[in-house]
Design a protein around this motif. Structure first.
Motif, PDB file in Angstrom:
ATOM      1  N   TYR A   2       0.692  -1.215  -0.319  1.00 28.05           N
ATOM      2  CA  TYR A   2      -0.348   0.322   0.054  1.00 28.05           C
ATOM      3  C   TYR A   2       1.395   1.514   0.304  1.00 28.05           C
TER       4      TYR A   2
ATOM      5  N   VAL B 151       2.808   0.273   8.784  1.00 23.94           N
ATOM      6  CA  VAL B 151       2.510   1.142   9.544  1.00 23.94           C
ATOM      7  C   VAL B 151       4.008   0.920   9.892  1.00 23.94           C
TER       8      VAL B 151
ATOM      9  N   CYS C 181      -2.856   2.310  12.490  1.00 30.03           N
ATOM     10  CA  CYS C 181      -3.756   1.728  12.001  1.00 30.03           C
ATOM     11  C   CYS C 181      -5.372   1.550  12.638  1.00 30.03           C
TER      12      CYS C 181
ATOM     13  N   CYS D  29     -11.428  -1.588   9.813  1.00 27.57           N
ATOM     14  CA  CYS D  29     -10.409  -0.677   9.241  1.00 27.57           C
ATOM     15  C   CYS D  29     -11.517   0.121   8.452  1.00 27.57           C
ATOM     16  N   ILE D  30     -10.946   1.006   8.538  1.00 23.69           N
ATOM     17  CA  ILE D  30     -11.206   2.968   8.528  1.00 23.69           C
ATOM     18  C   ILE D  30     -10.932   2.679   6.428  1.00 23.69           C
ATOM     19  N   VAL D  31     -10.335   1.353   5.641  1.00 25.38           N
ATOM     20  CA  VAL D  31      -9.804   1.275   4.678  1.00 25.38           C
ATOM     21  C   VAL D  31     -11.074   0.697   4.057  1.00 25.38           C
TER      22      VAL D  31
ATOM     23  N   MET E  34      -0.478   4.285   6.032  1.00 27.88           N
ATOM     24  CA  MET E  34       0.595   4.336   4.567  1.00 27.88           C
ATOM     25  C   MET E  34       1.031   5.501   4.364  1.00 27.88           C
TER      26      MET E  34
HETATM   27  S1  SF4 Z   1      -5.181  -0.033   4.932  1.00 31.25           S
HETATM   28 FE1  SF4 Z   1      -6.882  -0.336   7.448  1.00 31.25          FE
HETATM   29  S2  SF4 Z   1      -5.742  -2.146   7.366  1.00 31.25           S
HETATM   30 FE2  SF4 Z   1      -4.294  -1.369   6.284  1.00 31.25          FE
HETATM   31  S3  SF4 Z   1      -2.922   0.147   8.104  1.00 31.25           S
HETATM   32 FE3  SF4 Z   1      -5.120   1.504   6.971  1.00 31.25          FE
HETATM   33  S4  SF4 Z   1      -6.203   1.739   8.666  1.00 31.25           S
HETATM   34 FE4  SF4 Z   1      -5.214  -0.388   8.897  1.00 31.25          FE
END
Ligand code: SF4
Length: 352
Positions: free
Chosen positions: A63, A99, A124, A215-217, A304
């Protein structure tokens, strides 16, 4: 031939060669303009020289920004692959482009190496959703149930659990735990927990106990748009990450971790693909499979993306105290066991 001091800027011809290298690696194909290539080249040239001088290795999660993945990273992969590669790396220091929980895992596996996190604030939402005290409370409430935690957790949380899992090996490891136990605790990703319960045919809250982290994504992709995209791009194959909601994962063609998604794309022929995950994977896929078509559908992870070339350079040139990763020895020793258990259980092909 001795290297020049790394702080020295590249000559114009060295800069030109470095910018051309970055373009060839795939940045040109991703739309980087000449001035952007030159700006990146000034930094990658210095980072790559310092890296050699200091015997540092740069692992980068998929990422990360393309200029990091293609310009300076030595190791690229998902959390599982990076954890393994860092443990085996012959280096004095690790500059972890990812991260905090990833850098902590690298430190636990490589206690003798210096581990630096270029963006020290990169957290995260999953790892921040659960504490060591929360895990102890779960264990008290469900005595005898083994605890599997996602790798997206702090070292202190890992220290309380029985085995660590990643999106690449969670189904396999949980199957093994269920072969010996009626109840298993999985934390902290609720969406992944729900997807796992469905895949393994286990009752949520009874057989599989989960935690409510997200996960916020991945939690924010809209399942209803899948139908729209299928009409708009006939024949498109839609792949979603394990951290997406069950409403979404139930209407896609494949669910898995990032490494599995890339493998699926490599193994299948289709008119186009949509990778529902963080945007970095799509960028990497476009450079790895230039003949395939990828329909844009992604979100950026602010954690990320807080790693930049400037910050990687600063970690090499003059690391700050905040960039240095330290895990207390007692916590590291306890967290190491469930990580090693993950390696044993995920690589034991005979019993898979
Ligand atoms: S994508 Fe989601 S799980 Fe991955 S580091 Fe970012 S917040 Fe955390």
């Amino acid at each position: 031939m001795a290297l020049k001091p790394a702080a020295v800027a590249p000559t114009s011809s060295e800069l030109e060669i470095e910018a051309a290298r970055l373009a060839d690696k795939g940045l040109a194909g991703l739309g980087y303009r000449d001035e952007e290539l030159e700006r990146a080249a000034r930094l990658t040239w210095r980072i790559n020289r310092l890296k050699k001088e200091q015997r540092a290795v740069i692992p980068a999660h998929v990422y990360q920004r393309p200029e990091i993945l293609l310009g300076v990273a030595d190791l690229v992969g998902d959390s599982y692959r990076l954890a393994k590669l860092c443990a085996d790396a012959d280096a004095k220091s690790i500059i972890f482009c990812g991260v905090r929980f990833m850098a902590e895992t690298a430190k636990i596996l490589s206690p003798d190496k210096e581990v630096l996190l270029p963006a020290p604030e990169a957290g995260c939402s999953l790892s921040e959703s659960i504490s060591a005290a929360d895990v102890r409370a779960l264990k008290k409430k469900h005595p005898g149930a083994p605890v599997a935690v996602y790798i997206n957790t702090t070292a202190a949380v890992k220290a309380e659990c029985d085995v660590v899992v990643t999106s690449a090996n969670a189904p396999k490891i949980l199957r093994k735990l269920f072969a010996e136990h009626e109840q298993v605790i999985f934390a902290p990703d609720a969406m992944m927990g729900k997807n796992l319960a469905k895949e393994l045919g286990k009752k949520l809250g009874e057989e599989l106990i989960i935690w409510e982290g997200t996960c916020i994504v991945h939690n924010n992709f809209d399942a209803t748009s899948v139908e729209f995209y299928r009409k708009m791009y006939p024949g498109v194959k839609i792949l979603a990450h394990f951290e997406c909601t069950p409403a979404l994962t139930s209407v896609v063609d494949y669910i898995g971790g990032t490494g599995d998604m890339m493998k699926w794309v490599a193994d299948h022929k289709s008119s186009s693909y949509m990778l529902i995950t963080e945007c970095g994977l799509g960028d990497l896929a476009r450079t790895k499979f230039p003949d395939k078509v990828f329909v844009p559908m992604c979100r950026l992870c602010p954690h990320m993306k807080s790693v930049t070339l400037e910050r990687v350079l600063s970690a090499l040139e003059s690391p700050s105290a905040a960039q240095r990763i330290d895990v207390p020895a007692a916590v590291a020793a306890r967290a190491l066991r469930p990580i090693q258990r993950m390696f044993e259980l995920s690589e034991d092909k005979a019993s898979s």
